[in-house]
Design a protein around this motif. Structure first.
Motif, PDB file in Angstrom:
ATOM      1  N   ALA A 257       0.836  -1.209   0.000  1.00  0.00           N
ATOM      2  CA  ALA A 257       0.000   0.000   0.000  1.00  0.00           C
ATOM      3  C   ALA A 257       0.866   1.252   0.000  1.00  0.00           C
ATOM      4  CB  ALA A 257      -0.935  -0.013   1.213  1.00  0.00           C
ATOM      5  N   HIS A 258       1.956   1.221   0.757  1.00  0.00           N
ATOM      6  CA  HIS A 258       2.886   2.356   0.788  1.00  0.00           C
ATOM      7  C   HIS A 258       3.391   2.682  -0.605  1.00  0.00           C
ATOM      8  CE1 HIS A 258       6.524   4.690   1.701  1.00  0.00           C
ATOM      9  NE2 HIS A 258       7.175   3.813   0.960  1.00  0.00           N
ATOM     10  N   HIS A 259       3.792   1.668  -1.353  1.00  0.00           N
ATOM     11  CA  HIS A 259       4.334   1.937  -2.681  1.00  0.00           C
ATOM     12  C   HIS A 259       3.244   2.340  -3.670  1.00  0.00           C
ATOM     13  CE1 HIS A 259       8.535   1.131  -1.960  1.00  0.00           C
ATOM     14  NE2 HIS A 259       8.188   0.095  -1.225  1.00  0.00           N
ATOM     15  N   ARG A 260       2.047   1.826  -3.532  1.00  0.00           N
ATOM     16  CA  ARG A 260       0.948   2.309  -4.388  1.00  0.00           C
ATOM     17  C   ARG A 260       0.711   3.795  -4.160  1.00  0.00           C
ATOM     18  NH1 ARG A 260      -1.503  -2.675  -2.945  1.00  0.00           N
ATOM     19  NH2 ARG A 260      -2.781  -1.625  -1.370  1.00  0.00           N
ATOM     20  N   GLU A 261       0.707   4.193  -2.900  1.00  0.00           N
ATOM     21  CA  GLU A 261       0.498   5.606  -2.574  1.00  0.00           C
ATOM     22  C   GLU A 261       1.648   6.459  -3.091  1.00  0.00           C
ATOM     23  OE1 GLU A 261       0.073   5.496   1.631  1.00  0.00           O
ATOM     24  OE2 GLU A 261      -1.867   4.459   1.566  1.00  0.00           O
ATOM     25  N   ARG A 262       2.881   5.967  -2.954  1.00  0.00           N
ATOM     26  CA  ARG A 262       4.021   6.743  -3.427  1.00  0.00           C
ATOM     27  C   ARG A 262       4.009   6.866  -4.949  1.00  0.00           C
ATOM     28  NH1 ARG A 262       9.487   6.269  -0.441  1.00  0.00           N
ATOM     29  NH2 ARG A 262       8.296   7.761   0.809  1.00  0.00           N
ATOM     30  N   LEU A 263       3.645   5.806  -5.645  1.00  0.00           N
ATOM     31  CA  LEU A 263       3.557   5.871  -7.104  1.00  0.00           C
ATOM     32  C   LEU A 263       2.512   6.898  -7.536  1.00  0.00           C
ATOM     33  CD1 LEU A 263       3.837   2.054  -7.826  1.00  0.00           C
ATOM     34  CD2 LEU A 263       5.427   3.796  -8.683  1.00  0.00           C
ATOM     35  N   ASP A 264       1.382   6.898  -6.859  1.00  0.00           N
ATOM     36  CA  ASP A 264       0.343   7.890  -7.184  1.00  0.00           C
ATOM     37  C   ASP A 264       0.852   9.303  -6.939  1.00  0.00           C
ATOM     38  OD1 ASP A 264      -1.409   5.885  -7.874  1.00  0.00           O
ATOM     39  OD2 ASP A 264      -2.532   5.939  -5.977  1.00  0.00           O
ATOM     40  N   ARG A 265       1.612   9.479  -5.845  1.00  0.00           N
ATOM     41  CA  ARG A 265       2.114  10.818  -5.532  1.00  0.00           C
ATOM     42  C   ARG A 265       3.155  11.261  -6.544  1.00  0.00           C
ATOM     43  NH1 ARG A 265       5.286  13.067  -0.207  1.00  0.00           N
ATOM     44  NH2 ARG A 265       5.112  15.266  -0.750  1.00  0.00           N
ATOM     45  N   VAL A 266       4.036  10.358  -6.937  1.00  0.00           N
ATOM     46  CA  VAL A 266       5.044  10.706  -7.945  1.00  0.00           C
ATOM     47  C   VAL A 266       4.370  11.083  -9.258  1.00  0.00           C
ATOM     48  CG1 VAL A 266       6.904   9.762  -9.376  1.00  0.00           C
ATOM     49  CG2 VAL A 266       6.893   9.346  -6.909  1.00  0.00           C
ATOM     50  N   GLU A 267       3.377  10.323  -9.659  1.00  0.00           N
ATOM     51  CA  GLU A 267       2.652  10.638 -10.894  1.00  0.00           C
ATOM     52  C   GLU A 267       1.983  12.012 -10.788  1.00  0.00           C
ATOM     53  OE1 GLU A 267      -0.426   8.400 -13.950  1.00  0.00           O
ATOM     54  OE2 GLU A 267      -0.516   7.931 -11.810  1.00  0.00           O
ATOM     55  N   ALA A 268       1.424  12.328  -9.619  1.00  0.00           N
ATOM     56  CA  ALA A 268       0.768  13.625  -9.437  1.00  0.00           C
ATOM     57  C   ALA A 268       1.782  14.767  -9.488  1.00  0.00           C
ATOM     58  CB  ALA A 268       0.014  13.638  -8.110  1.00  0.00           C
ATOM     59  N   ILE A 269       2.972  14.566  -8.908  1.00  0.00           N
ATOM     60  CA  ILE A 269       4.016  15.595  -8.946  1.00  0.00           C
ATOM     61  C   ILE A 269       4.428  15.877 -10.386  1.00  0.00           C
ATOM     62  CG2 ILE A 269       6.438  16.059  -8.366  1.00  0.00           C
ATOM     63  CD1 ILE A 269       5.939  14.471  -5.740  1.00  0.00           C
ATOM     64  N   VAL A 270       4.637  14.822 -11.167  1.00  0.00           N
ATOM     65  CA  VAL A 270       5.042  14.993 -12.562  1.00  0.00           C
ATOM     66  C   VAL A 270       3.936  15.670 -13.365  1.00  0.00           C
ATOM     67  CG1 VAL A 270       5.635  13.756 -14.681  1.00  0.00           C
ATOM     68  CG2 VAL A 270       6.672  13.079 -12.499  1.00  0.00           C
ATOM     69  N   SER A 271       2.692  15.285 -13.127  1.00  0.00           N
ATOM     70  CA  SER A 271       1.570  15.876 -13.862  1.00  0.00           C
ATOM     71  C   SER A 271       1.418  17.353 -13.539  1.00  0.00           C
ATOM     72  CB  SER A 271       0.282  15.114 -13.534  1.00  0.00           C
ATOM     73  OG  SER A 271       0.356  13.782 -13.979  1.00  0.00           O
ATOM     74  N   ALA A 272       1.555  17.707 -12.272  1.00  0.00           N
ATOM     75  CA  ALA A 272       1.434  19.112 -11.883  1.00  0.00           C
ATOM     76  C   ALA A 272       2.555  19.937 -12.494  1.00  0.00           C
ATOM     77  CB  ALA A 272       1.445  19.233 -10.358  1.00  0.00           C
ATOM     78  N   ARG A 273       3.756  19.365 -12.519  1.00  0.00           N
ATOM     79  CA  ARG A 273       4.886  20.084 -13.106  1.00  0.00           C
ATOM     80  C   ARG A 273       4.668  20.278 -14.614  1.00  0.00           C
ATOM     81  NH1 ARG A 273      10.087  21.242 -10.713  1.00  0.00           N
ATOM     82  NH2 ARG A 273      11.270  22.268 -12.347  1.00  0.00           N
ATOM     83  N   ALA A 274       4.112  19.260 -15.279  1.00  0.00           N
ATOM     84  CA  ALA A 274       3.856  19.362 -16.717  1.00  0.00           C
ATOM     85  C   ALA A 274       2.815  20.427 -17.017  1.00  0.00           C
ATOM     86  CB  ALA A 274       3.412  18.012 -17.268  1.00  0.00           C
ATOM     87  N   ALA A 275       1.787  20.498 -16.167  1.00  0.00           N
ATOM     88  CA  ALA A 275       0.754  21.515 -16.377  1.00  0.00           C
ATOM     89  C   ALA A 275       1.331  22.916 -16.218  1.00  0.00           C
ATOM     90  CB  ALA A 275      -0.393  21.291 -15.394  1.00  0.00           C
ATOM     91  N   ALA A 276       2.212  23.080 -15.227  1.00  0.00           N
ATOM     92  CA  ALA A 276       2.818  24.393 -14.999  1.00  0.00           C
ATOM     93  C   ALA A 276       3.826  24.744 -16.091  1.00  0.00           C
ATOM     94  CB  ALA A 276       3.500  24.410 -13.633  1.00  0.00           C
ATOM     95  N   ALA A 277       4.452  23.726 -16.712  1.00  0.00           N
ATOM     96  CA  ALA A 277       5.454  23.981 -17.740  1.00  0.00           C
ATOM     97  C   ALA A 277       4.841  24.556 -19.004  1.00  0.00           C
ATOM     98  CB  ALA A 277       6.201  22.685 -18.068  1.00  0.00           C
TER      99      ALA A 277
END
Length: 338
Positions: A257-277
């Motif tokens: 569960a920890h790694h599922r949550e971390r994967l979701d968070r990493v994906e969200a960080i990358v997506s937010a950065r892409a939107a801002a770029a």
């Protein structure tokens, strides 16, 4: 900074947990002494430091064990807090040092005196956006780690599925890659005992890092290894750090569960950065950017190394599973939603 050692203790009949202080934020590693009919087996050894030498002499003396009473040493993986003092112990007791055959390339790659591992880590980190003031320190920092694993022991390779006999106990050698490529754990089915070293920890989670020359994304392998051992009917798990674990299946559920949550968070960080770029490739997320949001600035270089390498293992898992992509390859690798 090296910390004081917690007391050694008998955690199972004939098995002693020996915490040894290590000069990294985890503070200490669990070595184990397992009693046999004709001698003792050591599992893992700590970094090779003067304090570790003194610790081994103290514990063995208090338990009435001579160096000549050690009949074998098992190294679960190549990390310096596990292999570091094995060579020194071998010089004192002349016992074989056993390691999984699949881990031998990692020992050579990272700890051989002529290895370029420090420079390879530096090059990898440069490609993933780590600033020069950090990357320039990496080769010298790696040499500091090399100093704490020498002298290297003469290693005897073990095959997956082989058995290690310790008195009346017979431990099966299981290959569980992820934390390292050749990580082994020891399973004793009669007593339902799992010596799990760094496969399963609590309350902390094992570091799953992507380093140079990795065969495959380590997080993929780690999650498969958890699935493999989850069905073992263990009543006690002896980990490489912190305290014994009694509910194997539940802890594995928590780790997954920890790694599922971390994967979701990493994906969200990358997506937010892409939107801002807003279409600018040079503003997309690097592994350096992601680890800063995951873990924040690290006070020590060793923490920075682990943070970047762990962020990388999650980023590359997401690429492998089609959730992210390498949007930019040069001069540094940048990530974007797939």
């Amino acid at each position: 900074m090296v910390h004081a050692d917690p007391p050694h203790e008998e955690v199972f009949p004939g098995i002693w947990r020996v915490p040894i202080a290590i000069p990294v934020p985890l503070r200490y590693v669990n070595s184990y002494l397992i009693e046999g009919d004709a001698g003792w087996t050591v599992v893992d050894a700590g970094h090779h430091t003067p304090q570790a030498e003194a610790r081994w002499e103290q514990v063995l003396g208090e338990l009435g064990i001579g160096f000549a009473d050690i009949e074998q040493i098992v190294v679960t993986h190549y990390h310096p807090d596990h292999i570091g003092c094995a060579g020194w112990l071998q010089q004192r007791c002349h016992a074989p040092v056993l390691i999984l055959d699949k881990e031998l390339p990692q020992v050579e790659r990272f700890w051989d005196g002529g290895s370029d591992a420090g420079e390879a880590i530096e090059a990898q980190f440069v490609r993933h956006g780590v600033p020069g003031e950090v990357t320039r320190q990496l080769p010298a920092h790696h040499l500091q780690q090399v100093a704490m694993v020498h002298p290297l022991p003469r290693l005897t390779p073990l095959a997956e599925g082989s058995r290690i006999r310790v008195g009346r106990r017979s431990f099966e050698v299981l290959w569980t890659p992820g934390h390292s490529e050749g990580l082994l754990v020891l399973w004793e089915p009669d007593e339902r005992l799992l010596v799990a070293d760094d496969l399963i920890l609590r309350p902390i989670t094992p570091n799953i890092s992507l380093w140079p020359h990795s065969r495959i994304n380590p997080l993929i392998e780690y999650l498969r290894s958890l699935e493999r051992v989850q069905q073992l009917p263990a009543r006690l798990v002896l980990p490489g750090h912190r305290h014994p674990i009694e509910d194997l299946a539940r802890r594995i559920d928590e780790l997954r569960a920890h790694h599922r949550e971390r994967l979701d968070r990493v994906e969200a960080i990358v997506s937010a950065r892409a939107a801002a770029a807003d279409g600018r490739g040079d503003l997309l997320a690097t592994a350096w950017d992601v680890q800063l949001q995951l873990f924040g600035p690290q006070p020590e270089l060793i923490g920075t190394r682990f943070a970047v390498a762990e962020a990388l293992s999650h980023l590359e898992w997401l690429v492998e599973h089609g959730r992210l992509r390498h949007a930019v390859e040069e001069p540094v690798i940048r990530y974007a939603p797939a």
